[in-house]
Design an enzyme around this catalytic site. Structure first.
Site, PDB file in Angstrom:
ATOM      1  N   ASP A   1     -10.701  -5.714  13.694  1.00 19.11           N
ATOM      2  CA  ASP A   1     -11.125  -5.100  12.430  1.00 19.11           C
ATOM      3  C   ASP A   1     -12.629  -4.881  12.478  1.00 19.11           C
ATOM      4  OD1 ASP A   1      -8.597  -5.000  11.420  1.00 19.11           O
ATOM      5  OD2 ASP A   1      -8.920  -6.436   9.793  1.00 19.11           O
TER       6      ASP A   1
ATOM      7  N   ASP B   1       0.858  -1.190   0.000  1.00 20.29           N
ATOM      8  CA  ASP B   1       0.000   0.000   0.000  1.00 20.29           C
ATOM      9  C   ASP B   1       0.891   1.236   0.000  1.00 20.29           C
ATOM     10  OD1 ASP B   1      -2.153  -1.696   0.410  1.00 20.29           O
ATOM     11  OD2 ASP B   1      -2.242  -1.335   2.568  1.00 20.29           O
TER      12      ASP B   1
ATOM     13  N   LYS C   1     -10.621 -15.752   8.065  1.00 23.05           N
ATOM     14  CA  LYS C   1     -11.713 -15.480   7.127  1.00 23.05           C
ATOM     15  C   LYS C   1     -12.085 -16.828   6.504  1.00 23.05           C
ATOM     16  CE  LYS C   1     -12.961 -12.424   3.285  1.00 23.05           C
ATOM     17  NZ  LYS C   1     -12.484 -11.470   2.277  1.00 23.05           N
TER      18      LYS C   1
HETATM   19  C1  GLT Z   1      -7.851  -7.171   2.958  1.00 18.59           C
HETATM   20  C2  GLT Z   1      -8.734  -8.027   3.804  1.00 18.59           C
HETATM   21  C3  GLT Z   1      -8.754  -7.609   5.202  1.00 18.59           C
HETATM   22  C4  GLT Z   1      -7.437  -7.741   5.896  1.00 18.59           C
HETATM   23  C5  GLT Z   1      -6.409  -6.846   5.351  1.00 18.59           C
HETATM   24  C6  GLT Z   1      -5.091  -7.168   5.979  1.00 18.59           C
HETATM   25  S1  GLT Z   1      -6.368  -6.782   3.650  1.00 18.59           S
HETATM   26  O1  GLT Z   1      -8.495  -5.958   2.684  1.00 18.59           O
HETATM   27  O2  GLT Z   1     -10.052  -8.023   3.258  1.00 18.59           O
HETATM   28  O3  GLT Z   1      -9.728  -8.255   5.942  1.00 18.59           O
HETATM   29  O4  GLT Z   1      -7.599  -7.331   7.233  1.00 18.59           O
HETATM   30  O5  GLT Z   1      -4.300  -7.969   5.191  1.00 18.59           O
HETATM   31 MN    MN Z   2      -9.581  -7.359   7.948  1.00 22.66          MN
HETATM   32 MN    MN Z   3     -12.947  -8.151   5.124  1.00 23.51          MN
END
Ligand code: GLT
Ligand code: MN
Ligand code: MN
Length: 389
Positions: free
Chosen positions: A247, A59, A185
Site C-alpha cells: 500500500d 465498497d 497499523k
Molecule cells: C482503510 C485503511 C487501509 C486499508 C484498507 C483495507 S481500508 O482505508 O486505512 O489502510 O488498507 O482494508
Molecule cells: Mn492500507
Molecule cells: Mn492508511
C-alpha cells in the site's frame, strides 16, 4: 521522455474503490464530494490510466443489499471492467465500519461478532474470487483496544490465528488460490491495534497452519505512524518471500492517519522504496491506498491519482539514473570493497573458523579511521532527486 511517465498496464498501478471514492469525510467535517458509483469510479480510474481496482465487499455491494441487488451491482461492475480493461487483483473485507465491529471482528470478545466476521469474510472472498482477485488483504482496523482492561492480548492473538486458519482452509477448499496479505497499523481507529507493525505480522504468520499462503501488505503511512523505516519493513518481508502486496501513500511522522498522495511528504524515502521494488523485481500490484485532499473536487481526485503514478514513474527513472551514475556507483564500490582478507574467517560456523577468528589480531585503529563518504553519497542522491544531476 514525457511518455515514460505515462502509466501503462505493466506498471500494475491499482487503486481501491475507497481511495478515489473517498468523499472527504473526517472526524471534524462532513463529506465534501458527492459519492460516485463503483461503475463511475472504474471509468475514472481508466481515464487516469490505472491498471486495476480493488475493493472491500461493501465498497461494491452495500452491507444491506438483497441478493438481487448484489447480482445487479456485480453485473454492472463486470461490464465496466470489460469496457475499460481494468482488472481486480485484490479484494478485502470491511470489518470496521459497521457498529457490530466496534470492538473488533476476529478478536471481538463477543463470539457472535467473531462468527459474523468469519461469515462476512467468506462471502466477501466469494465476491473477490468471482471478480478475479488473487490477493486477499486483511486489515484489522478495529482489532484492538482503548483499554487493556477490556481484552486479553494473548486471547486476541489466539482468536486472530483461529480465524486466519479457518479462512485459509476455506480458500483452499473453494480452490480460490488466494494469497492472504496481512496489513499492520499501530493505532487509529483503535487506541492500539494488535500486531501493530509489519515485523509483528511476519512473526505471527509463522505460527499459522498455512504460513506459505500468508504474507504481508505493508503500508507506508502505517509504518511511518509507528515511527519506523518503511523500506526496512518491506525489505524484511521481501527477503522471506512475504511481500504479497503493498500500500503506497505518504504520511508525516507523528501525525494522524493522513493517507497522502504517494511521494507527497517524504520524497527521499519514496525514492529508496521505488528503487528497492524495481531493483529486486517485485511483480505485485503497486497499490495506492491514499486519497485526495479534502479541498478537492473530482478533477482534484484525478490530479491526486495521476500524481501517485507519475511520481512513482519519475522515481523509477531516478532509480535507473542512480544505478548508472558513475560517481555514485564508484562510491558504492569503494564502500563495499572487499580485499579478501576476511575470507576464511567469515561464513557459516565451523569450530575451526571460530578458533581462527578468536585468535585473529584486528587493528581497531585502522578500522575506526576508515572514512566512509556517506555524506557525499547522500548529497549526490539528493542532487539527483532535485534534478541537478
Ligand atoms: C482503510 C485503511 C487501509 C486499508 C484498507 C483495507 S481500508 O482505508 O486505512 O489502510 O488498507 O482494508
Ligand atoms: Mn492500507
Ligand atoms: Mn492508511
Amino acid at each position: 521522455m514525457a511518455n515514460e511517465y505515462e502509466p501503462r498496464p505493466e506498471h500494475k498501478f491499482t487503486f481501491g474503490l475507497w481511495t478515489v471514492g473517498n468523499i472527504g469525510r473526517d472526524p471534524f467535517g462532513e463529506p465534501v464530494r458527492q459519492p460516485l458509483s463503483p461503475v463511475e469510479l472504474v471509468h475514472l480510474l481508466a481515464e487516469v490510466g490505472a491498471y486495476g481496482v480493488n475493493f472491500h465487499d461493501n465498497d461494491l455491494v452495500p452491507i444491506d443489499a438483497t441478493s438481487a441487488e448484489r447480482d445487479r451491482i456485480v453485473r454492472d461492475f463486470k461490464r465496466a471492467l470489460q469496457e475499460t480493461g481494468l482488472v481486480v487483483p485484490m479484494a478485502t473485507t470491511n470489518l470496521f465500519t459497521d457498529p457490530a465491529f466496534k470492538d473488533g471482528a476476529f478478536t471481538s470478545n463477543d463470539p457472535r461478532v467473531r462468527a459474523y466476521a468469519l461469515q462476512k469474510t467468506m462471502r466477501s472472498m466469494d465476491l473477490g474470487a468471482e471478480l478475479g482477485a488473487k490477493v486477499y488483504v486483511f486489515w484489522g482496523g478495529r482489532e484492538g483496544v482503548e483499554t487493556d482492561a477490556a481484552k486479553d492480548p494473548v486471547e486476541a492473538l489466539k482468536r486472530m490465528r483461529e480465524a486466519l486458519n479457518f479462512l485459509c482452509e476455506y480458500s483452499i477448499e473453494q480452490g480460490y488460490g488466494y494469497k492472504f496479505a496481512l496489513e499492520a497499523k499501530p493505532n487509529e481507529p483503535r487506541g492500539d491495534i494488535y500486531l501493530a507493525t509489519t515485523g509483528a505480522m511476519l512473526g505471527f504468520i509463522e505460527t499459522l497452519d498455512h504460513p506459505e499462503m500468508v504474507g504481508v501488505n505493508p503500508e507506508v503511512a502505517h509504518e511511518h505512524m509507528a515511527g519506523l523505516n518503511f523500506l526496512h519493513a518491506v525489505a524484511q518481508a521481501w527477503e522471506r518471500g512475504k511481500l504479497f502486496h503493498i500500500d503506497l501513500n505518504d504520511q508525516a511522522f507523528g501525525r494522524y492517519d493522513q493517507d497522502f498522495r504517494f511521494g507527497a511528504h517524504n520524497l527521499k524515502s519514496a525514492f529508496f522504496l521505488v528503487k528497492f521494488l524495481e531493483d529486486v523485481g517485485y511483480q505485485g500490484s503497486r497499490h495506492f491506498d491514499a486519497h485526495a485532499y479534502r479541498t478537492e473536487g473530482y478533477e482534484g481526485v484525478k490530479d491526486f491519482a495521476r500524481g501517485c503514478m507519475r511520481t512513482y514513474l519519475i522515481l523509477k527513472e531516478k532509480a535507473r539514473r542512480f544505478n548508472q551514475d558513475q560517481e555514485i556507483q564508484g562510491l558504492l564500490a569503494e564502500i563495499n570493497a572487499d580485499d579478501g582478507s576476511m575470507t576464511g574467517l567469515l561464513g557459516p560456523y565451523s569450530r575451526e573458523r571460530a578458533t581462527r577468528l578468536k585468535e585473529y589480531q584486528f587493528d581497531r585503529g585502522t578500522l575506526g579511521r576508515r572514512d566512509l563518504r556517506y555524506e557525499r553519497l547522500d548529497q549526490l542522491t539528493v542532487e539527483l532527486l532535485l534534478g541537478v544531476r
